[in-house]
Design a protein around this motif. Sequence first.
Motif, PDB file in Angstrom:
ATOM      1  N   LYS A  24       0.547   3.537  -3.157  1.00 38.89           N
ATOM      2  CA  LYS A  24      -0.108   4.782  -2.721  1.00 38.89           C
ATOM      3  C   LYS A  24      -1.357   5.139  -3.531  1.00 38.89           C
ATOM      4  O   LYS A  24      -1.540   6.277  -3.943  1.00 38.89           O
ATOM      5  CB  LYS A  24       0.884   5.939  -2.757  1.00 38.89           C
ATOM      6  CG  LYS A  24       1.994   5.785  -1.765  1.00 38.89           C
ATOM      7  CD  LYS A  24       2.922   6.976  -1.760  1.00 38.89           C
ATOM      8  CE  LYS A  24       4.002   6.726  -0.724  1.00 38.89           C
ATOM      9  NZ  LYS A  24       5.033   7.732  -0.746  1.00 38.89           N
ATOM     10  N   TYR A  81      -4.369   3.785   2.239  1.00 39.71           N
ATOM     11  CA  TYR A  81      -4.349   3.581   0.793  1.00 39.71           C
ATOM     12  C   TYR A  81      -5.217   2.394   0.392  1.00 39.71           C
ATOM     13  O   TYR A  81      -5.649   1.613   1.224  1.00 39.71           O
ATOM     14  CB  TYR A  81      -2.911   3.394   0.301  1.00 39.71           C
ATOM     15  CG  TYR A  81      -2.073   4.642   0.453  1.00 39.71           C
ATOM     16  CD1 TYR A  81      -2.391   5.807  -0.242  1.00 39.71           C
ATOM     17  CD2 TYR A  81      -0.962   4.660   1.293  1.00 39.71           C
ATOM     18  CE1 TYR A  81      -1.629   6.961  -0.098  1.00 39.71           C
ATOM     19  CE2 TYR A  81      -0.189   5.812   1.436  1.00 39.71           C
ATOM     20  CZ  TYR A  81      -0.537   6.955   0.739  1.00 39.71           C
ATOM     21  OH  TYR A  81       0.228   8.085   0.879  1.00 39.71           O
ATOM     22  N   LYS A 108       0.846  -1.195   0.000  1.00 37.89           N
ATOM     23  CA  LYS A 108       0.000   0.000   0.000  1.00 37.89           C
ATOM     24  C   LYS A 108       0.886   1.252   0.000  1.00 37.89           C
ATOM     25  O   LYS A 108       0.586   2.227  -0.681  1.00 37.89           O
ATOM     26  CB  LYS A 108      -0.930   0.015   1.214  1.00 37.89           C
ATOM     27  CG  LYS A 108      -2.152  -0.840   1.016  1.00 37.89           C
ATOM     28  CD  LYS A 108      -3.154  -0.675   2.135  1.00 37.89           C
ATOM     29  CE  LYS A 108      -4.312  -1.609   1.863  1.00 37.89           C
ATOM     30  NZ  LYS A 108      -5.571  -1.236   2.390  1.00 37.89           N
ATOM     31  N   THR A 109       1.965   1.196   0.761  1.00 44.59           N
ATOM     32  CA  THR A 109       2.892   2.324   0.823  1.00 44.59           C
ATOM     33  C   THR A 109       3.624   2.510  -0.505  1.00 44.59           C
ATOM     34  O   THR A 109       3.886   3.636  -0.922  1.00 44.59           O
ATOM     35  CB  THR A 109       3.915   2.095   1.966  1.00 44.59           C
ATOM     36  OG1 THR A 109       3.193   1.900   3.184  1.00 44.59           O
ATOM     37  CG2 THR A 109       4.839   3.280   2.125  1.00 44.59           C
TER      38      THR A 109
END
Length: 194
Positions: A102, A117, A98-99
């Motif tokens: 994004k 996200y 997710k990081t």
Amino acid sequence: MNKKILRLMFFIIFIILGILVKNNLTSDFDLFVYNFIIKFKSDTLTSMFKIITYMGSTPFIMGLNILILMLILITKKEYLYLFPINSLLSVICNETFKTIFKRVRPSILVLLPEAGYSYPSGHTMISVLFYGTLIILINSLNIKYKKLINIFLMLIILLISISRVYLGVHYITDVIGGYLLALTVIVTKKEILK
């Protein structure tokens, strides 16, 4: 097909989908699926999907894992560690990707507030890993109604996934990404008992 090759294929498809998502190349497909699902919107269905989506939430799965850890202490069945291992892998991998990607959550009719996200869907991923682990263990046991239980568990996974799109907190490609990443990292009974 070799399990390692299959996992690699799932991971490659997950990354390709992530690149498409990152470059906004899946929006027409995402919107088409959302518009189809939301046609069925009703107060009853919304209430039902809020309950179903909770079955794939971190607090619910964490509670189940605590029960399983207590069961391990009582029964000494080491293969039950599959549940907390797969759940932990789910959280770590999901948050990592997710990081990286994004992707902002949908800005459509949101029926359940969510933060963070969007790609891949954490509820879908942890559902596949937790309930999928249960399916793997059930298939390794000699019990009655195995097929019926498997169908029920697969239905839970599917409904949790659909609930995420219906509730407006994920795109269908987030859900597909959750499935792909879960199938990449799932640990099986044979792997833990080596």
